[in-house]
Design a protein around this motif. Structure first.
Motif, PDB file in Angstrom:
ATOM      1  N   ALA A  27       0.841  -1.198   0.000  1.00 52.18           N
ATOM      2  CA  ALA A  27       0.000   0.000   0.000  1.00 52.18           C
ATOM      3  C   ALA A  27       0.872   1.241   0.000  1.00 52.18           C
ATOM      4  O   ALA A  27       1.994   1.223   0.503  1.00 52.18           O
ATOM      5  CB  ALA A  27      -0.917   0.002   1.222  1.00 52.18           C
ATOM      6  N   GLY A  28       0.343   2.328  -0.577  1.00 54.53           N
ATOM      7  CA  GLY A  28       1.090   3.575  -0.642  1.00 54.53           C
ATOM      8  C   GLY A  28       0.502   4.678   0.212  1.00 54.53           C
ATOM      9  O   GLY A  28       1.034   5.782   0.254  1.00 54.53           O
ATOM     10  N   SER A  29      -0.602   4.392   0.902  1.00 51.44           N
ATOM     11  CA  SER A  29      -1.244   5.393   1.754  1.00 51.44           C
ATOM     12  C   SER A  29      -1.935   4.685   2.907  1.00 51.44           C
ATOM     13  O   SER A  29      -2.116   3.454   2.886  1.00 51.44           O
ATOM     14  CB  SER A  29      -2.278   6.194   0.958  1.00 51.44           C
ATOM     15  OG  SER A  29      -3.385   5.383   0.596  1.00 51.44           O
ATOM     16  N   ALA A  30      -2.347   5.462   3.906  1.00 48.83           N
ATOM     17  CA  ALA A  30      -3.042   4.878   5.052  1.00 48.83           C
ATOM     18  C   ALA A  30      -4.356   4.240   4.622  1.00 48.83           C
ATOM     19  O   ALA A  30      -4.713   3.146   5.090  1.00 48.83           O
ATOM     20  CB  ALA A  30      -3.302   5.958   6.103  1.00 48.83           C
ATOM     21  N   GLU A  31      -5.069   4.889   3.713  1.00 48.49           N
ATOM     22  CA  GLU A  31      -6.339   4.346   3.238  1.00 48.49           C
ATOM     23  C   GLU A  31      -6.136   3.011   2.525  1.00 48.49           C
ATOM     24  O   GLU A  31      -6.864   2.038   2.766  1.00 48.49           O
ATOM     25  CB  GLU A  31      -7.017   5.347   2.292  1.00 48.49           C
ATOM     26  CG  GLU A  31      -8.384   4.898   1.796  1.00 48.49           C
ATOM     27  CD  GLU A  31      -9.049   5.932   0.901  1.00 48.49           C
ATOM     28  OE1 GLU A  31     -10.179   5.666   0.458  1.00 48.49           O
ATOM     29  OE2 GLU A  31      -8.435   6.992   0.647  1.00 48.49           O
ATOM     30  N   GLU A  32      -5.120   2.953   1.660  1.00 48.91           N
ATOM     31  CA  GLU A  32      -4.817   1.704   0.970  1.00 48.91           C
ATOM     32  C   GLU A  32      -4.378   0.629   1.953  1.00 48.91           C
ATOM     33  O   GLU A  32      -4.698  -0.551   1.791  1.00 48.91           O
ATOM     34  CB  GLU A  32      -3.724   1.934  -0.072  1.00 48.91           C
ATOM     35  CG  GLU A  32      -4.157   2.778  -1.261  1.00 48.91           C
ATOM     36  CD  GLU A  32      -3.008   3.021  -2.229  1.00 48.91           C
ATOM     37  OE1 GLU A  32      -1.917   2.460  -2.013  1.00 48.91           O
ATOM     38  OE2 GLU A  32      -3.204   3.779  -3.191  1.00 48.91           O
ATOM     39  N   ALA A  33      -3.651   1.044   2.977  1.00 50.53           N
ATOM     40  CA  ALA A  33      -3.156   0.087   3.966  1.00 50.53           C
ATOM     41  C   ALA A  33      -4.296  -0.570   4.720  1.00 50.53           C
ATOM     42  O   ALA A  33      -4.299  -1.784   4.935  1.00 50.53           O
ATOM     43  CB  ALA A  33      -2.216   0.790   4.946  1.00 50.53           C
ATOM     44  N   MET A  34      -5.276   0.232   5.145  1.00 49.01           N
ATOM     45  CA  MET A  34      -6.400  -0.318   5.890  1.00 49.01           C
ATOM     46  C   MET A  34      -7.217  -1.285   5.033  1.00 49.01           C
ATOM     47  O   MET A  34      -7.771  -2.254   5.539  1.00 49.01           O
ATOM     48  CB  MET A  34      -7.278   0.809   6.427  1.00 49.01           C
ATOM     49  CG  MET A  34      -6.594   1.682   7.473  1.00 49.01           C
ATOM     50  SD  MET A  34      -5.868   0.755   8.851  1.00 49.01           S
ATOM     51  CE  MET A  34      -7.346   0.023   9.583  1.00 49.01           C
TER      52      MET A  34
END
Length: 205
Positions: A27-34
């Motif tokens: 993931a490249g962002s917190a949103e993508e990570a979640m």
């Protein structure tokens, strides 16, 4: 979880070379990570400097929603400034990118085994801190929010308000508001004094 695709790809390739490790998502962002942790990984490797998010905030969120997840912070930021905060946020270990190639496998195995991973130097620093009374300065710094801490750090590195705003993907007005809060919490009368304080604080670490 890193906002640089090349780093994500390189790390994925490195880890997948080992038969007992497999990268199931990136993931490249917190949103993508979640969204990505829906694949139920055993370990999350998190960078502190995501494109528009705070890595420390992401660590806190991951720890809150996935209490059993092992979390290793892999960052370019000096561990003497950020490792303790990362652990307080919920990370199980902290590794600087400069030493990642040599130590990352050891760090991964340590946190997956339920242990805390820090460099030897950082272990020694924290051990010394337990035996020496904390300075008032440390207590004052601890009162800052994670974003205020980031802003103070960048001020100490010589960045202007506009440069900090660009780095953190925030408006200049927001950064100036953070600076005002920092001055109030640390009882610093002016912007010039804040810069002097920030520089001295970084040099003292």
């Amino acid at each position: 979880m890193d906002d640089h695709p090349i780093i994500r790809e390189g790390l994925t390739h490195l880890l997948n070379l080992h038969e007992n490790l497999r990268v199931c998502c990136t993931a490249g962002s917190a949103e993508e990570a979640m969204a990505a942790v829906a694949c139920q990984p055993d370990l999350a490797i998190v960078d502190l400097s995501l494109h528009s998010d705070s890595g420390l905030d992401l660590v806190k969120t991951l720890r809150q929603h996935y209490p059993e997840l092992a979390i290793l912070v892999l960052s370019m930021h000096d561990e003497t400034l950020f490792a303790e905060r990362a652990l307080r946020a919920g990370a199980n270990g902290y590794l600087m990118k400069l030493e990642a190639t040599e130590h990352i496998l050891n760090a991964i195995h340590e946190v997956l085994a339920g242990n805390i991973y820090l460099s030897t130097a950082m272990h020694d620093k924290l051990a010394r801190a337990l035996t020496v009374p904390k300075k008032v300065l440390t207590g004052s710094i601890a009162s800052l929010s994670e974003r205020e801490f980031q802003v103070l750090h960048l001020i100490g590195l010589g960045f202007s308000s506009r440069q900090i705003a660009n780095k953190l993907n925030r408006s200049v007005k927001t950064i100036e508001a953070h600076q005002a809060n920092i001055k109030e919490k640390l009882d610093i009368p002016s912007g010039k004094e804040l810069m002097r304080f920030a520089i001295q604080w970084i040099e003292s670490q």
